[in-house]
Design a protein around this motif. Sequence first.
Motif, short mmCIF file in Angstrom:
data_model
loop_
_atom_site.label_atom_id
_atom_site.label_comp_id
_atom_site.label_asym_id
_atom_site.label_seq_id
_atom_site.Cartn_x
_atom_site.Cartn_y
_atom_site.Cartn_z
N TYR A 1 0.83 -1.21 0.00
CA TYR A 1 0.00 0.00 0.00
C TYR A 1 0.87 1.26 0.00
O TYR A 1 0.57 2.23 -0.70
N ARG A 2 1.95 1.25 0.76
CA ARG A 2 2.84 2.42 0.78
C ARG A 2 3.45 2.67 -0.59
O ARG A 2 3.61 3.82 -1.01
N ARG B 1 0.80 4.32 -2.71
CA ARG B 1 0.64 5.72 -2.36
C ARG B 1 1.72 6.56 -3.01
O ARG B 1 1.47 7.68 -3.49
N GLU C 1 1.22 9.68 -5.86
CA GLU C 1 1.76 11.04 -5.72
C GLU C 1 2.42 11.53 -7.00
O GLU C 1 2.55 12.74 -7.21
N GLN D 1 -6.62 0.96 1.27
CA GLN D 1 -5.96 -0.11 2.00
C GLN D 1 -7.03 -1.02 2.63
O GLN D 1 -7.26 -1.04 3.83
#
Length: 360
Positions: free
Chosen positions: A219-220, A223, A227, A238
Amino acid sequence: MLDFIKEKKSVWERLEKNSKPIVLYGMGNGADKIIDWCENHQVPVAGVFASDEFVRGQVFRGFTVRKYSDIIAEFGTDIFIVIAFASEGEQVLQRFQELDALHETVAPHLSLFGGEELVSAAWLKQHETELQQVYDRLADEQSRRVFAATLNYKLSGKIKYLFDCTTARADDLQLFSWGRNEVYMDLGAYNGDTVQEFLQLVQGEYQQIIAVEPDRKNYRKLRALAEGLEQGKLTVHQVGIWEQPGELGFSDSGGRQSSFCLKPKNVVPVDTIDHLAGDWPVSYIKMDVEGAEVQALRGGCATLQRHQPKLFVAAYHYDADLYRLPLLIWQLVPEYKLYLRKHSYVPAWELNFLAVKQRD
C-alpha cells in the motif's frame, strides 16, 4: 470422462509406480510438501539438487543439496526429476524444458491453500458437467486449448502442457479495446505494476484509477505511485475485497501472496466492488485477490450488471475456479464473451479469465 482429458494416471500414481531414482529439483515449501507425501506413501527420494549458483553445501530435509552434474555422476541419466519450486523466469523455464527433454520430469500441482480438493480422476468425474459446460462456451479455440491443457497438467504433472498453451500477457490484453475515458479498478494492485501496465495500455489517457491493496508495505508503494500522477486520478484503498463490508484475518507478508486466513497476524477491513466503485462508470476491472475472486464478484454484481466492464480475473488459486468463476460471471452478465489465457509460469499460475461484453 471428458473427451479433452488425455491423461489417465495422476502424477502421484506415477511416482508410486516409478522404479527410477527420484530426485527433487529445488527447496522450500513445495519440496517440503512433496517429501512429506513421499514419506507418507513409502516412496523413496534419492536426492535433492538446485541450480549451480544456489548450491553452497546446504542441507534440506536430511539431504545435502547438490549440483545437477553431481546427481548425474551418481545416478546416471535414467532418473525421475520432480520440479519442486515455482518460477516465471525465462532462463529457469528454459532449464525446465531442457530437463524434460533429457529425463522423465514432472512438476506436481500442489494446493496454494490448505484443505483444497485438487484435480484427480475422481474430481474430474464429480465436476464433469460444469467443466464440459465451461469448455463448450469459451470464446475461442485457444481458450479451450488452455482449459484442456491446464487440467491435463494438474492431473499428470507433465510440464509440456503448460508450455504448449502459454501466450504473452501483452498480446492477450489486445483482446480488449481501450478508450480515453477508462475507469479502472485494480483489485490486488500489489506495488503498482498492473497500474503501470494500464497506463501504458491507455497511453496515459484515462478518467480514473481505483486501486485496492490490503498489504501495508504494498500500500505504501501504491501511495508513492499516486503522488506521481495527476492529483485525484489514482485513488488508493488499504482494504481487502469481499462480498460484504467488514473485517477479515489477513496474512500480511509484503509480497504477492498476502491473503485472507483463519489464523491471522493482522485483521484488515474489507469492502465490496460496488461500494468502492460508487458512481464511477467502471470500464475495466483486474482482479487478483488471492483466492477471494468468487466473493469479490458477488460483491460487484451491481457494477458488473450496470457497466459490463472488461474483466481480467485470476483463475489459479483454487482448482474449482476453473468452472465456478466463469459460471458466476455468466450468471451475472450472460452477454460476456469469456477467454482463458495462460502466461509464462510453472506450475499453472498466471492463469486468467478475460471477459468482454459481446456486441450485437
